[in-house]
Scaffold this motif. Structure first.
Motif, mmCIF file in Angstrom:
data_model
loop_
_atom_site.group_PDB
_atom_site.id
_atom_site.type_symbol
_atom_site.label_atom_id
_atom_site.label_comp_id
_atom_site.label_asym_id
_atom_site.label_seq_id
_atom_site.Cartn_x
_atom_site.Cartn_y
_atom_site.Cartn_z
ATOM 1 N N PRO A 33 0.800 -1.229 0.000
ATOM 2 C CA PRO A 33 0.000 0.000 0.000
ATOM 3 C C PRO A 33 0.834 1.280 0.000
ATOM 4 O O PRO A 33 0.321 2.343 -0.298
ATOM 5 C CB PRO A 33 -0.817 -0.100 1.289
ATOM 6 N N ILE A 34 2.104 1.168 0.329
ATOM 7 C CA ILE A 34 2.974 2.348 0.352
ATOM 8 C C ILE A 34 3.990 2.314 -0.790
ATOM 9 O O ILE A 34 5.069 2.866 -0.684
ATOM 10 C CB ILE A 34 3.668 2.530 1.716
ATOM 11 N N ASP A 35 3.623 1.658 -1.880
ATOM 12 C CA ASP A 35 4.434 1.530 -3.091
ATOM 13 C C ASP A 35 5.323 0.296 -3.043
ATOM 14 O O ASP A 35 5.258 -0.509 -2.131
ATOM 15 C CB ASP A 35 5.251 2.783 -3.382
ATOM 16 N N SER A 36 6.189 0.196 -4.035
ATOM 17 C CA SER A 36 7.071 -0.964 -4.155
ATOM 18 C C SER A 36 8.080 -1.001 -3.016
ATOM 19 O O SER A 36 8.592 0.048 -2.597
ATOM 20 C CB SER A 36 7.839 -0.906 -5.478
ATOM 21 N N LEU A 37 8.349 -2.210 -2.547
ATOM 22 C CA LEU A 37 9.351 -2.421 -1.515
ATOM 23 C C LEU A 37 10.416 -3.354 -2.085
ATOM 24 O O LEU A 37 10.090 -4.390 -2.676
ATOM 25 C CB LEU A 37 8.736 -3.060 -0.266
ATOM 26 N N LEU A 38 11.671 -2.997 -1.904
ATOM 27 C CA LEU A 38 12.795 -3.821 -2.327
ATOM 28 C C LEU A 38 13.286 -4.591 -1.112
ATOM 29 O O LEU A 38 13.610 -3.987 -0.086
ATOM 30 C CB LEU A 38 13.919 -2.933 -2.883
ATOM 31 N N LEU A 39 13.327 -5.913 -1.217
ATOM 32 C CA LEU A 39 13.829 -6.758 -0.139
ATOM 33 C C LEU A 39 15.141 -7.372 -0.594
ATOM 34 O O LEU A 39 15.259 -7.810 -1.754
ATOM 35 C CB LEU A 39 12.833 -7.866 0.190
ATOM 36 N N GLU B 209 10.458 2.885 -2.043
ATOM 37 C CA GLU B 209 10.662 3.250 -3.440
ATOM 38 C C GLU B 209 11.832 4.209 -3.674
ATOM 39 O O GLU B 209 12.677 3.951 -4.525
ATOM 40 C CB GLU B 209 9.376 3.849 -4.005
ATOM 41 N N THR B 210 11.919 5.300 -2.938
ATOM 42 C CA THR B 210 12.983 6.268 -3.204
ATOM 43 C C THR B 210 14.356 5.687 -2.883
ATOM 44 O O THR B 210 15.301 5.868 -3.635
ATOM 45 C CB THR B 210 12.766 7.563 -2.387
ATOM 46 N N GLY C 63 11.680 7.022 3.978
ATOM 47 C CA GLY C 63 10.647 6.758 2.981
ATOM 48 C C GLY C 63 9.750 7.950 2.733
ATOM 49 O O GLY C 63 8.818 7.873 1.937
ATOM 50 N N GLY C 64 10.010 9.056 3.438
ATOM 51 C CA GLY C 64 9.190 10.263 3.304
ATOM 52 C C GLY C 64 8.130 10.338 4.399
ATOM 53 O O GLY C 64 7.611 9.321 4.843
ATOM 54 N N LEU C 65 7.850 11.548 4.832
ATOM 55 C CA LEU C 65 6.874 11.741 5.918
ATOM 56 C C LEU C 65 5.475 11.208 5.595
ATOM 57 O O LEU C 65 4.814 10.686 6.490
ATOM 58 C CB LEU C 65 6.819 13.200 6.342
ATOM 59 N N TRP D 236 1.408 7.379 7.131
ATOM 60 C CA TRP D 236 0.546 6.265 6.733
ATOM 61 C C TRP D 236 0.774 5.056 7.642
ATOM 62 O O TRP D 236 -0.179 4.434 8.117
ATOM 63 C CB TRP D 236 0.793 5.879 5.263
ATOM 64 N N LEU D 237 2.053 4.711 7.873
ATOM 65 C CA LEU D 237 2.362 3.552 8.712
ATOM 66 C C LEU D 237 1.834 3.732 10.133
ATOM 67 O O LEU D 237 1.264 2.805 10.719
ATOM 68 C CB LEU D 237 3.874 3.293 8.727
#
Length: 173
Positions: A10-16, A29-30, A144-146, A151-152
């Motif tokens: 829900p908060i965009d793509s996550l890289l693991l 994402e960023t 990840g940005g405010l 949101w979290l």
């Protein structure tokens, strides 16, 4: 050998990322955009290594999981690792200040160092750096940005009503 996968959330793509045994990174994402070219060059995309992590993250986003149980290996200094260990003790839906973490470390003047360590957390969400706020109760920086931090926290019931997923926020802007 480093391994990686990308999952949608829900908060965009996550890289693991993983070393094959431990989860070594979770980047939003960023942050992911900055490190993905190097990871692709040195690593191998292998979603099968991340089944447990993806399942737990999906359960977290569905509000079915409040505490992660994954093998983690975060690379950092001893001070950073101490901060990150303390972050894992912050209960779901609660927040603490940078100052309170410094005090728990018996280093009350290390508030800025705690903030820097918090900002270098390589396994966000699972090591819940989003649960750390300013001593005045205000949201402060987040890798990840405010909006994602907000949101979290809202997702965990900390900041009132849940705001729209990041994609919806970005698309409406």
């Amino acid at each position: 050998m480093n391994h990686y996968t990308v999952m949608e959330s829900p908060i965009d793509s996550l890289l693991l990322t993983s070393d094959g045994e431990y989860l070594t990174g979770l980047y939003m994402e960023t942050e992911a955009a900055a490190c993905l070219p190097q990871i692709r060059k040195e690593g191998r995309r292998d979603p099968s290594l991340f089944r447990d992590a993806i399942a737990q993250l999906n359960a977290y986003f569905a509000k079915e999981l409040h505490r992660f149980d994954l093998p983690l290996k975060a690379s950092g200094t001893p001070f950073q690792k101490t901060v990150w260990d303390l972050l894992t003790t912050i209960p779901y839906g609660e927040t603490v200040s940078y100052k309170s973490i410094a005090e728990r470390m018996h280093a009350p003047n290390a508030t800025r160092a705690v903030g820097l360590a918090n900002g270098r957390n390589p396994i966000s969400i699972i090591i819940p750096c989003h649960r750390v706020i300013g001593a005045n109760g205000k949201l402060t920086g987040y890798g990840g940005g405010l909006p994602r931090k907000q949101w979290l926290l809202a997702h965990e019931g900390r900041q009132g009503t849940l705001v729209a997923p990041i994609r919806a926020v970005r698309q409406s802007a």
